[in-house]
Design a protein around this motif. Sequence first.
Motif, PDB file in Angstrom:
ATOM      1  N   PHE A 107       4.763   9.512   1.728  1.00  0.00           N
ATOM      2  CA  PHE A 107       5.299  10.863   1.547  1.00  0.00           C
ATOM      3  C   PHE A 107       6.799  10.887   1.857  1.00  0.00           C
ATOM      4  CE2 PHE A 107       0.968  12.410   1.364  1.00  0.00           C
ATOM      5  CZ  PHE A 107       1.065  13.564   0.599  1.00  0.00           C
ATOM      6  N   THR A 108       7.208  10.177   2.898  1.00  0.00           N
ATOM      7  CA  THR A 108       8.631  10.128   3.258  1.00  0.00           C
ATOM      8  C   THR A 108       9.450   9.458   2.164  1.00  0.00           C
ATOM      9  OG1 THR A 108       8.049  10.086   5.605  1.00  0.00           O
ATOM     10  CG2 THR A 108      10.266   9.330   5.010  1.00  0.00           C
ATOM     11  N   ALA A 109       8.960   8.337   1.642  1.00  0.00           N
ATOM     12  CA  ALA A 109       9.675   7.633   0.576  1.00  0.00           C
ATOM     13  C   ALA A 109       9.749   8.495  -0.689  1.00  0.00           C
ATOM     14  CB  ALA A 109       9.002   6.295   0.278  1.00  0.00           C
ATOM     15  N   ALA A 110       8.648   9.181  -1.018  1.00  0.00           N
ATOM     16  CA  ALA A 110       8.646  10.064  -2.188  1.00  0.00           C
ATOM     17  C   ALA A 110       9.630  11.215  -2.005  1.00  0.00           C
ATOM     18  CB  ALA A 110       7.237  10.588  -2.442  1.00  0.00           C
ATOM     19  N   ALA A 111       9.735  11.736  -0.783  1.00  0.00           N
ATOM     20  CA  ALA A 111      10.698  12.799  -0.487  1.00  0.00           C
ATOM     21  C   ALA A 111      12.124  12.290  -0.670  1.00  0.00           C
ATOM     22  CB  ALA A 111      10.505  13.313   0.940  1.00  0.00           C
ATOM     23  N   ASP A 112      12.382  11.083  -0.184  1.00  0.00           N
ATOM     24  CA  ASP A 112      13.719  10.511  -0.321  1.00  0.00           C
ATOM     25  C   ASP A 112      14.065  10.267  -1.789  1.00  0.00           C
ATOM     26  OD1 ASP A 112      13.976  10.610   2.424  1.00  0.00           O
ATOM     27  OD2 ASP A 112      13.498   8.491   2.726  1.00  0.00           O
ATOM     28  N   LEU A 113      13.088   9.856  -2.582  1.00  0.00           N
ATOM     29  CA  LEU A 113      13.328   9.652  -4.010  1.00  0.00           C
ATOM     30  C   LEU A 113      13.595  10.984  -4.699  1.00  0.00           C
ATOM     31  CD1 LEU A 113      13.527   7.664  -6.363  1.00  0.00           C
ATOM     32  CD2 LEU A 113      11.074   7.998  -6.725  1.00  0.00           C
TER      33      LEU A 113
ATOM     34  N   THR B 192       0.844  -1.204   0.000  1.00  0.00           N
ATOM     35  CA  THR B 192       0.000   0.000   0.000  1.00  0.00           C
ATOM     36  C   THR B 192       0.873   1.245   0.000  1.00  0.00           C
ATOM     37  OG1 THR B 192      -1.753  -1.142   1.194  1.00  0.00           O
ATOM     38  CG2 THR B 192      -1.785   1.264   1.280  1.00  0.00           C
ATOM     39  N   ILE B 193       1.899   1.231   0.822  1.00  0.00           N
ATOM     40  CA  ILE B 193       2.821   2.370   0.895  1.00  0.00           C
ATOM     41  C   ILE B 193       3.493   2.576  -0.457  1.00  0.00           C
ATOM     42  CG2 ILE B 193       4.937   3.237   1.981  1.00  0.00           C
ATOM     43  CD1 ILE B 193       4.005   1.634   4.520  1.00  0.00           C
ATOM     44  N   LEU B 194       3.935   1.498  -1.084  1.00  0.00           N
ATOM     45  CA  LEU B 194       4.594   1.578  -2.391  1.00  0.00           C
ATOM     46  C   LEU B 194       3.638   2.144  -3.441  1.00  0.00           C
ATOM     47  CD1 LEU B 194       7.004   1.048  -4.254  1.00  0.00           C
ATOM     48  CD2 LEU B 194       6.205  -1.311  -4.489  1.00  0.00           C
ATOM     49  N   THR B 195       2.407   1.684  -3.449  1.00  0.00           N
ATOM     50  CA  THR B 195       1.426   2.178  -4.415  1.00  0.00           C
ATOM     51  C   THR B 195       1.223   3.685  -4.255  1.00  0.00           C
ATOM     52  OG1 THR B 195       0.300   0.043  -4.472  1.00  0.00           O
ATOM     53  CG2 THR B 195      -0.971   1.957  -5.208  1.00  0.00           C
TER      54      THR B 195
ATOM     55  N   ALA C  96      12.600  -0.020  -1.736  1.00  0.00           N
ATOM     56  CA  ALA C  96      13.516  -0.012  -0.589  1.00  0.00           C
ATOM     57  C   ALA C  96      13.285   1.223   0.280  1.00  0.00           C
ATOM     58  CB  ALA C  96      14.962  -0.059  -1.076  1.00  0.00           C
ATOM     59  N   LEU C  97      13.042   2.360  -0.345  1.00  0.00           N
ATOM     60  CA  LEU C  97      12.768   3.586   0.408  1.00  0.00           C
ATOM     61  C   LEU C  97      11.465   3.475   1.191  1.00  0.00           C
ATOM     62  CD1 LEU C  97      13.836   6.254  -2.245  1.00  0.00           C
ATOM     63  CD2 LEU C  97      15.044   5.658  -0.128  1.00  0.00           C
ATOM     64  N   CYS C  98      10.471   2.804   0.619  1.00  0.00           N
ATOM     65  CA  CYS C  98       9.196   2.600   1.321  1.00  0.00           C
ATOM     66  C   CYS C  98       9.391   1.729   2.559  1.00  0.00           C
ATOM     67  CB  CYS C  98       8.166   1.960   0.388  1.00  0.00           C
ATOM     68  SG  CYS C  98       7.515   3.084  -0.848  1.00  0.00           S
ATOM     69  N   GLN C  99      10.168   0.675   2.424  1.00  0.00           N
ATOM     70  CA  GLN C  99      10.425  -0.202   3.567  1.00  0.00           C
ATOM     71  C   GLN C  99      11.175   0.548   4.661  1.00  0.00           C
ATOM     72  OE1 GLN C  99      12.463  -3.486   1.739  1.00  0.00           O
ATOM     73  NE2 GLN C  99      10.595  -4.317   0.839  1.00  0.00           N
ATOM     74  N   ALA C 100      12.150   1.363   4.255  1.00  0.00           N
ATOM     75  CA  ALA C 100      12.914   2.149   5.230  1.00  0.00           C
ATOM     76  C   ALA C 100      12.019   3.187   5.913  1.00  0.00           C
ATOM     77  CB  ALA C 100      14.091   2.837   4.545  1.00  0.00           C
TER      78      ALA C 100
END
Length: 122
Positions: free
Chosen positions: A58-64, A5-8, A26-30
């Motif tokens: 949002f955090t994973a998207a920011a990291d990307l 869900t987070i990845l989607t 990987a960023l989503c898992q982190a």
Amino acid sequence: MSTETILTLAKVLSGAGEDEEPLLEALCQAAERQWERRLRPGVTAEDCGEAFPCAAAFTAAADLAAARGGGQVSGFTAGSVSVQARSPAEAGTQAAELRRTAWRLMAPFAVPGDFAFQGVRG
């Protein structure tokens, strides 16, 4: 909480292409682990409802966005061909806005990360 869900959600937020998917996963898992560690004592990810997967996305998207560091196309014109690339500063601003949104979503559930008392981070 479902990493899927987070990845989607993160794919939608970041506009990640297929070639970026392994990094985004990987960023989503982190991000999921990061937010789990920041939860107030006694609070679980499930207690946060939809705020938790959204904040992790949002955090994973920011990291990307930070990893891209600019160079991503921000505009395109077909007549007389014009392509505008996003600058590193614009990518940094986007990443900061995404992180602020994540913190705003998790404010009721997480221990503040910006609190310091006598040099001890909160």
